[in-house]
Design an enzyme around this catalytic site. Structure first.
Site: not given
Length: 309
Positions: A266, A281, A309, A259, A261
């Site tokens: 995140r 994260r 994201e 996919e 970016k």
């Protein structure tokens, strides 16, 4: 016997001294194996660079200013010389270790408020991990600077060995720099308690807290771990490969989805009824930074975790 800060320091110094991950893993595994449940939890937490569990939202709110005020008074240092030494050392912990060693600190600490009254000599024995945890609880519970200074002063005033001072600072500033990243600590836990590494990794994915995973491994409880909302799960981070050949070997005969970016942060969002929590994260809460996302998620019916994201 309770686990001491000096023992923790020596184990982590041993891990830092070798560039080989397997050796780091073995050194930490031997250390973890020697600890009881409560000390194991703290040792893994601090070795991972955390002051509290990953699912614990508390913070110390102890920064450079508070620690420096304590150290400058405790050691009667010139501020400029202290700052230069920290810069040369690359971190506060190693700078303190050098000063402790040069001056034999631990005999005549003084008050950080500048009155230079002698504090009590360290007759309480070595600093333990449990005592550090209790001090951290107190630090997180107050916003009063004077109280924070007192707690930090008492902790450093107890440090009779250079590596105690170094690792107290490393833990406070979350700067372990031992090279024992999360994967090494996971492997050390698996080796310490004779468990498959995959089982340790799966348990952490569900539980979130590596210190809790260590206790479950010690007690043969990895299989009982269950996912719970508002306990952030481990992030599925990318693993870089250095060459095209390694990348080709990694994806050979396997199915992958690709996919675009996205340039962002995140995050994972947990939602149940009207309660919404967003975690980064590093497992830190980020709700206040993204109120529009939190508001939008709150309107979605159901109970869920969303990750992206």
């Amino acid at each position: 016997m309770p686990a001491t800060l000096l023992e923790f320091a020596r184990a982590n110094d041993g891990a830092a001294a070798t560039p080989k991950k397997r050796q780091k893993q073995s050194i930490l595994a031997e250390y973890f194996r020697s600890l009881d449940e409560s000390d194991l939890r703290l040792a893994v937490r601090y070795a991972s660079g955390r002051t509290f569990a990953a699912t614990d939202e508390r913070v110390l709110n102890v920064g450079w200013s508070i620690v420096s005020n304590v150290i400058l008074a405790l050691l009667r240092l010139d501020p400029r010389a202290y700052h230069e030494l920290v810069v040369r050392s690359g971190e506060v912990g190693e700078a303190l270790s050098k000063i402790w060693r040069e001056r034999g600190i631990g005999n005549e600490p003084v008050d950080p408020h500048g009155n230079h009254e002698l504090m009590a000599r360290n007759t309480e024995g070595p600093v333990t991990l449990q005592e550090i945890a209790m001090a951290f609880d107190e630090l997180a519970s107050t916003g009063v600077i004077k109280q924070k200074l007192r707690v930090v002063r008492e902790l450093f005033g107890r440090c009779a060995h250079p590596r105690e001072a170094a690792y107290l600072a490393k833990i406070i500033f979350r700067e372990m720099r031992s090279g024992a990243r999360e994967g090494v600590i996971q492997a050390a836990i698996a080796q310490a308690f004779d468990k498959p590494l995959a089982a340790v990794q799966r348990c952490q994915l569900l539980v979130g807290d590596l210190d809790e995973v260590a206790v479950l491994a010690r007690n043969d409880g990895l299989d009982v771990a269950r996912f719970r909302l508002f306990h952030p799960i481990q992030f599925m981070l990318a693993t870089p490969l250095e060459t095209a050949q390694l990348a080709a070997e990694a994806i050979a005969r396997r199915t992958f989805f690709a996919e675009d970016k996205l340039d962002g942060i995140r995050a994972q969002v947990h939602k149940s009824a009207a309660r919404v929590a967003m975690y980064t994260r590093t497992m830190d809460r980020a709700d206040e930074s993204f109120p529009d996302i939190v508001a939008a998620v709150a309107k979605i019916p159901g109970e869920f975790l969303r990750y992206g994201e």
